[in-house]
Design a protein around this motif. Structure first.
Motif, PDB file in Angstrom:
ATOM      1  N   ARG A   1       0.835  -1.197   0.000  1.00 11.07           N
ATOM      2  CA  ARG A   1       0.000   0.000   0.000  1.00 11.07           C
ATOM      3  C   ARG A   1       0.872   1.251   0.000  1.00 11.07           C
ATOM      4  O   ARG A   1       2.066   1.208   0.261  1.00 11.07           O
ATOM      5  CB  ARG A   1      -0.948  -0.029   1.194  1.00 11.07           C
ATOM      6  CG  ARG A   1      -1.890  -1.235   1.157  1.00 11.07           C
ATOM      7  CD  ARG A   1      -2.860  -1.218   2.325  1.00 11.07           C
ATOM      8  NE  ARG A   1      -3.861  -2.286   2.192  1.00 11.07           N
ATOM      9  CZ  ARG A   1      -3.779  -3.460   2.803  1.00 11.07           C
ATOM     10  NH1 ARG A   1      -2.765  -3.711   3.602  1.00 11.07           N
ATOM     11  NH2 ARG A   1      -4.720  -4.367   2.639  1.00 11.07           N
ATOM     12  N   TRP A   2       0.234   2.405  -0.245  1.00  8.07           N
ATOM     13  CA  TRP A   2       0.965   3.649  -0.422  1.00  8.07           C
ATOM     14  C   TRP A   2       0.073   4.826  -0.043  1.00  8.07           C
ATOM     15  O   TRP A   2      -1.137   4.692   0.141  1.00  8.07           O
ATOM     16  CB  TRP A   2       1.434   3.798  -1.870  1.00  8.07           C
ATOM     17  CG  TRP A   2       0.301   3.627  -2.857  1.00  8.07           C
ATOM     18  CD1 TRP A   2      -0.125   2.451  -3.420  1.00  8.07           C
ATOM     19  CD2 TRP A   2      -0.585   4.645  -3.338  1.00  8.07           C
ATOM     20  NE1 TRP A   2      -1.215   2.673  -4.232  1.00  8.07           N
ATOM     21  CE2 TRP A   2      -1.518   4.010  -4.204  1.00  8.07           C
ATOM     22  CE3 TRP A   2      -0.677   6.013  -3.143  1.00  8.07           C
ATOM     23  CZ2 TRP A   2      -2.532   4.718  -4.862  1.00  8.07           C
ATOM     24  CZ3 TRP A   2      -1.685   6.719  -3.797  1.00  8.07           C
ATOM     25  CH2 TRP A   2      -2.591   6.069  -4.641  1.00  8.07           C
ATOM     26  N   LEU A   3       0.687   5.998   0.020  1.00  6.37           N
ATOM     27  CA  LEU A   3      -0.024   7.251   0.274  1.00  6.37           C
ATOM     28  C   LEU A   3       0.688   8.364  -0.469  1.00  6.37           C
ATOM     29  O   LEU A   3       1.921   8.443  -0.465  1.00  6.37           O
ATOM     30  CB  LEU A   3      -0.059   7.558   1.773  1.00  6.37           C
ATOM     31  CG  LEU A   3      -1.047   8.639   2.244  1.00  6.37           C
ATOM     32  CD1 LEU A   3      -2.484   8.200   2.003  1.00  6.37           C
ATOM     33  CD2 LEU A   3      -0.835   8.939   3.733  1.00  6.37           C
ATOM     34  N   LEU A   4      -0.087   9.228  -1.123  1.00  9.70           N
ATOM     35  CA  LEU A   4       0.442  10.391  -1.819  1.00  9.70           C
ATOM     36  C   LEU A   4      -0.092  11.634  -1.119  1.00  9.70           C
ATOM     37  O   LEU A   4      -1.308  11.778  -0.961  1.00  9.70           O
ATOM     38  CB  LEU A   4       0.013  10.368  -3.290  1.00  9.70           C
ATOM     39  CG  LEU A   4       0.685  11.357  -4.251  1.00  9.70           C
ATOM     40  CD1 LEU A   4       2.183  11.088  -4.351  1.00  9.70           C
ATOM     41  CD2 LEU A   4       0.049  11.269  -5.636  1.00  9.70           C
ATOM     42  N   VAL A   5       0.806  12.519  -0.686  1.00 14.38           N
ATOM     43  CA  VAL A   5       0.417  13.675   0.119  1.00 14.38           C
ATOM     44  C   VAL A   5       0.764  14.970  -0.614  1.00 14.38           C
ATOM     45  O   VAL A   5       1.915  15.177  -1.013  1.00 14.38           O
ATOM     46  CB  VAL A   5       1.114  13.661   1.497  1.00 14.38           C
ATOM     47  CG1 VAL A   5       0.713  14.887   2.316  1.00 14.38           C
ATOM     48  CG2 VAL A   5       0.779  12.379   2.252  1.00 14.38           C
ATOM     49  N   LYS A   6      -0.246  15.823  -0.772  1.00 13.00           N
ATOM     50  CA  LYS A   6      -0.035  17.154  -1.335  1.00 13.00           C
ATOM     51  C   LYS A   6      -0.332  18.191  -0.261  1.00 13.00           C
ATOM     52  O   LYS A   6      -1.368  18.136   0.405  1.00 13.00           O
ATOM     53  CB  LYS A   6      -0.959  17.398  -2.537  1.00 13.00           C
ATOM     54  CG  LYS A   6      -0.829  18.803  -3.121  1.00 13.00           C
ATOM     55  CD  LYS A   6      -1.782  19.025  -4.287  1.00 13.00           C
ATOM     56  CE  LYS A   6      -1.681  20.451  -4.829  1.00 13.00           C
ATOM     57  NZ  LYS A   6      -2.608  20.692  -5.968  1.00 13.00           N
ATOM     58  N   LEU A   7       0.584  19.142  -0.098  1.00 14.07           N
ATOM     59  CA  LEU A   7       0.429  20.197   0.902  1.00 14.07           C
ATOM     60  C   LEU A   7       0.129  21.532   0.236  1.00 14.07           C
ATOM     61  O   LEU A   7       0.686  21.843  -0.821  1.00 14.07           O
ATOM     62  CB  LEU A   7       1.694  20.332   1.750  1.00 14.07           C
ATOM     63  CG  LEU A   7       2.149  19.107   2.551  1.00 14.07           C
ATOM     64  CD1 LEU A   7       3.362  19.465   3.390  1.00 14.07           C
ATOM     65  CD2 LEU A   7       1.025  18.568   3.427  1.00 14.07           C
ATOM     66  N   ILE A   8      -0.745  22.314   0.870  1.00 14.63           N
ATOM     67  CA  ILE A   8      -1.054  23.683   0.429  1.00 14.63           C
ATOM     68  C   ILE A   8      -0.837  24.609   1.612  1.00 14.63           C
ATOM     69  O   ILE A   8      -1.485  24.470   2.650  1.00 14.63           O
ATOM     70  CB  ILE A   8      -2.504  23.801  -0.081  1.00 14.63           C
ATOM     71  CG1 ILE A   8      -2.754  22.829  -1.241  1.00 14.63           C
ATOM     72  CG2 ILE A   8      -2.798  25.234  -0.515  1.00 14.63           C
ATOM     73  CD1 ILE A   8      -4.200  22.797  -1.709  1.00 14.63           C
TER      74      ILE A   8
ATOM     75  N   VAL B   1      -4.941  15.615   0.172  1.00 15.33           N
ATOM     76  CA  VAL B   1      -4.563  17.021   0.072  1.00 15.33           C
ATOM     77  C   VAL B   1      -4.797  17.679   1.420  1.00 15.33           C
ATOM     78  O   VAL B   1      -5.919  17.657   1.950  1.00 15.33           O
ATOM     79  CB  VAL B   1      -5.372  17.745  -1.026  1.00 15.33           C
ATOM     80  CG1 VAL B   1      -4.935  19.213  -1.117  1.00 15.33           C
ATOM     81  CG2 VAL B   1      -5.183  17.048  -2.369  1.00 15.33           C
ATOM     82  N   ILE B   2      -3.742  18.267   1.983  1.00 19.51           N
ATOM     83  CA  ILE B   2      -3.807  18.886   3.304  1.00 19.51           C
ATOM     84  C   ILE B   2      -3.494  20.369   3.161  1.00 19.51           C
ATOM     85  O   ILE B   2      -2.454  20.742   2.618  1.00 19.51           O
ATOM     86  CB  ILE B   2      -2.813  18.231   4.277  1.00 19.51           C
ATOM     87  CG1 ILE B   2      -3.097  16.728   4.396  1.00 19.51           C
ATOM     88  CG2 ILE B   2      -2.871  18.903   5.640  1.00 19.51           C
ATOM     89  CD1 ILE B   2      -2.068  15.977   5.220  1.00 19.51           C
ATOM     90  N   GLN B   3      -4.393  21.213   3.644  1.00 26.94           N
ATOM     91  CA  GLN B   3      -4.178  22.658   3.622  1.00 26.94           C
ATOM     92  C   GLN B   3      -3.914  23.163   5.024  1.00 26.94           C
ATOM     93  O   GLN B   3      -4.590  22.768   5.986  1.00 26.94           O
ATOM     94  CB  GLN B   3      -5.384  23.381   3.023  1.00 26.94           C
ATOM     95  CG  GLN B   3      -5.142  24.877   2.831  1.00 26.94           C
ATOM     96  CD  GLN B   3      -6.211  25.538   1.980  1.00 26.94           C
ATOM     97  OE1 GLN B   3      -7.076  24.877   1.430  1.00 26.94           O
ATOM     98  NE2 GLN B   3      -6.136  26.849   1.860  1.00 26.94           N
ATOM     99  N   GLU B   4      -2.925  24.004   5.136  1.00 27.26           N
ATOM    100  CA  GLU B   4      -2.515  24.528   6.436  1.00 27.26           C
ATOM    101  C   GLU B   4      -3.681  25.198   7.156  1.00 27.26           C
ATOM    102  O   GLU B   4      -4.320  26.101   6.622  1.00 27.26           O
ATOM    103  CB  GLU B   4      -1.368  25.525   6.251  1.00 27.26           C
ATOM    104  CG  GLU B   4      -0.768  26.041   7.546  1.00 27.26           C
ATOM    105  CD  GLU B   4       0.400  26.977   7.316  1.00 27.26           C
ATOM    106  OE1 GLU B   4       1.103  27.313   8.278  1.00 27.26           O
ATOM    107  OE2 GLU B   4       0.617  27.381   6.143  1.00 27.26           O
ATOM    108  N   GLY B   5      -3.960  24.723   8.349  1.00 23.30           N
ATOM    109  CA  GLY B   5      -5.028  25.300   9.167  1.00 23.30           C
ATOM    110  C   GLY B   5      -6.412  24.753   8.873  1.00 23.30           C
ATOM    111  O   GLY B   5      -7.344  24.975   9.642  1.00 23.30           O
TER     112      GLY B   5
END
Length: 593
Positions: free
Chosen positions: A499-506, A580-584
């Motif tokens: 398994r895997w995970l792809l993380v995008k930060l904003i 997709v993770i956005q700050e705050g």
């Protein structure tokens, strides 16, 4: 020549003192016995059964529509130093459709090209069906010249990734207009150079953590020497190019740091920030990361034939150069190397970012293990990389091809002179194949290139290499910039079961593209650390999204440390998807592939 040991077919800069050679062989024997292995590596080196899984990479570039060659032409009888470098490549989503596009840096030549046939950089738009369309002209990116490297970042925080391209001559900053086009804003943004330089690698970096991306640019040899021959042994004239003697005796250069004033205007702060305090070097690739875990980005620079540099961030707007003190300027025997490319990741799960550096032929790549507080140990030999000496090594990256949670190593290689560059046919042949090193138990690497599929058996003259999930399949694809040839686009046709995970930060308070922010993953019994990075490999740009292999884990604990200092933790995050993770704001979207 008396009193020195010379590797066959090599330039004078690669002679090794016999005392160093004997010491190296002694260290090698001791390392195998385990007596020189650092504490973190003092595990059994007994042979273990190889994992059953092997990837099968194939090159699908032509079928996908990557149909323009990278051109780099020397002189028919004499080659020039500039005929040996260049070849950056970038993966980035320029149109915000969720799919990676490809930007290929092109070169030039010492000939007259037919009108309309001049080499230019190329932007390929991802059609989301396995193919690409060349949109270079439509995007406003047609430009001719000796292209070298590339990096991306959202320097004005408008949500669109901008493009910075380095040249032998003058660099270009392209603003992404958000409508599929770019505008050359080099002059308006204060990046016009007062003199021409041999610019090479570059990276956007928010070194003062004010939420606005700054820019670091490395330089190679003084501009004067790019297209000029220099003194050589007269006995060799007509036999081989003086370039074979490398950069020894030439004038080195310094790196440059430009501060973003928050309004998209850059100011050269190289002097006041301490960057110009370092002695001149022959610089290629900057690799930005927080090497001492203090929350501030540091800058490592792979240098050719001179000590590599490590600029440690003093957190007051200045840097101190500490490559030698930190243990990353030389090899384990105290010798300089022909450094080309670099990448950084925590390959053994101790929470500290380590460094891989590629070097010239008959030199091992360098693997520096981070011991904490910004100090490193050269573990190249005990970690199993000592045998990788047959090729000139350029682009590199840590990727987890089997998704077992242990980052593996890919290294691109290529002869100094590419096919069609001039006197290349007179040079000793070196292996120019892609290298894949499997991470075994987090403490050593095994070369499995021969079992990695037909793409790893092909011979190329590669420079830049970029890595990312181009087809949104959960697997890491590889793109190579090959000199005087078409690009290579490598897909793994035999995906692993893990398994895997792809993380995008904003970012919000942090720069919008979140460059410099860190993601830590805990899944099963493994912990992994990666940072969002601009630049790296060899003068190239990989996917800003972070790919983590998770083994058999059904979920993961995700911790984000934003460059601005804020931290967020997310429990039991589902796997096999883009998060997709956005700050705050936390997780703002998820997409299962």
């Amino acid at each position: 020549m008396a009193g020195w040991f010379s590797f066959p077919c090599l330039q004078p800069r690669f002679r090794i003192n016999p005392m160093n050679r004997r010491l190296w062989l002694k260290n090698l024997a001791a390392a195998v016995a385990g007596s020189l292995v650092p504490t973190f590596l003092r595990r059994s080196f007994a042979a273990t059964a190889p994992p059953a899984y092997f990837p099968r990479y194939i090159d699908v570039a032509k079928e996908a529509g990557l149909l323009s060659k990278t051109v780099l032409v020397g002189h028919e009888s004499k080659d020039f130093l500039l005929s040996t470098t260049g070849g950056g490549i970038a993966l980035f989503d320029y149109d915000n459709d969720g799919w990676l596009d490809i930007f290929v840096v092109n070169g030039w030549g010492l000939i007259d090209f037919p009108k309309g046939k001049e080499p230019t950089n190329h932007l390929y738009r991802n059609n989301r069906d396995g193919t690409f369309t060349d949109v270079t002209e439509k995007a406003g990116l047609v430009r001719h010249g000796w292209g070298q490297g590339v990096c991306v970042g959202d320097y004005d925080n408008d949500g669109n990734l901008d493009l910075f391209v380095t040249y032998f001559g003058s660099n270009i900053l392209y603003h992404n207009n958000g409508n599929g086009t770019f505008t050359d804003v080099t002059r308006e943004c204060g990046l016009i150079q007062t003199e021409e330089r041999w610019n090479t690698g570059a990276a956007f970096v928010d070194y003062n953590r004010d939420g606005h991306l700054d820019l670091f640019v490395s330089n190679y040899v003084d501009h004067l020497y790019g297209l000029l021959l220099y003194d050589s042994n007269p006995a060799l004239m007509g036999q081989q190019s003086p370039v074979l003697y490398g950069v020894a005796g030439l004038k080195g250069t310094k790196n440059f740091l430009y501060r973003n004033n928050g309004k998209g205007i850059f100011e050269d702060v190289s002097e006041e920030a301490g960057i110009h305090k370092a002695e001149p070097t022959f610089g290629f690739t900057p690799c930005v990361a927080d090497y001492d875990n203090d929350g501030w980005p540091d800058i490592y620079v792979a240098d050719d034939s001179t000590p590599s540099l490590l600029f440690m961030n003093s957190r007051d707007g200045t840097f101190r150069e500490s490559g030698m003190l930190a243990g990353v300027a030389y090899d384990a025997n105290g010798r300089t190397q022909g450094g080309m490319g670099a990448d950084s990741v925590d390959y053994d799960g101790d929470g500290l970012l380590d460094i891989i550096k590629t070097n010239f032929s008959d030199e091992m790549p360098s693997l520096y293990h981070n011991e904490g507080k910004g100090f490193f140990t050269d573990v190249t030999v005990p970690a199993g990389l000592a045998g990788e000496t047959t090729s000139v090594k350029w682009g590199t990256g840590f990727i987890d091809f089997d998704d077992d949670g242990r980052p593996d190593i890919v290294i691109a290689s290529g002869s100094i002179y590419s096919p069609g560059a001039g006197t290349h046919h007179q040079l000793p042949k070196t292996d120019s194949k892609l290298i894949l090193m499997r991470n075994v138990e987090g403490n050593r690497f095994v070369d499995i290139s021969e079992q990695a599929g037909p793409a790893f058996a092909a011979s190329r003259c590669s420079r830049g290499a970029a890595f990312g999930d181009i087809f949104n399949t959960g697997r890491i694809d590889i793109v190579l910039n090959n000199l005087n040839d078409y690009p290579s686009l490598l897909r793994n046709q035999s995906p692993p079961a893990n398994r895997w995970l792809l993380v995008k930060l904003i970012g919000t308070k942090t720069n919008r593209s979140a460059i410099g922010s860190r993601v830590s993953i805990e899944a099963g019994e493994r912990r992994q650390v990666q940072e969002v990075r601009s630049g790296g490999s060899f003068c190239s740009q990989s996917d800003l999204r972070l790919h983590f292999g998770l083994g058999a884990a059904k979920d993961a604990r995700v911790r984000v440390r934003w460059l601005g200092g804020a931290e967020e933790t997310f429990e039991r995050v589902a796997v096999n998807r883009l998060v997709v993770i956005q700050e705050g704001k936390g997780i703002v979207s998820q997409e299962a592939f």
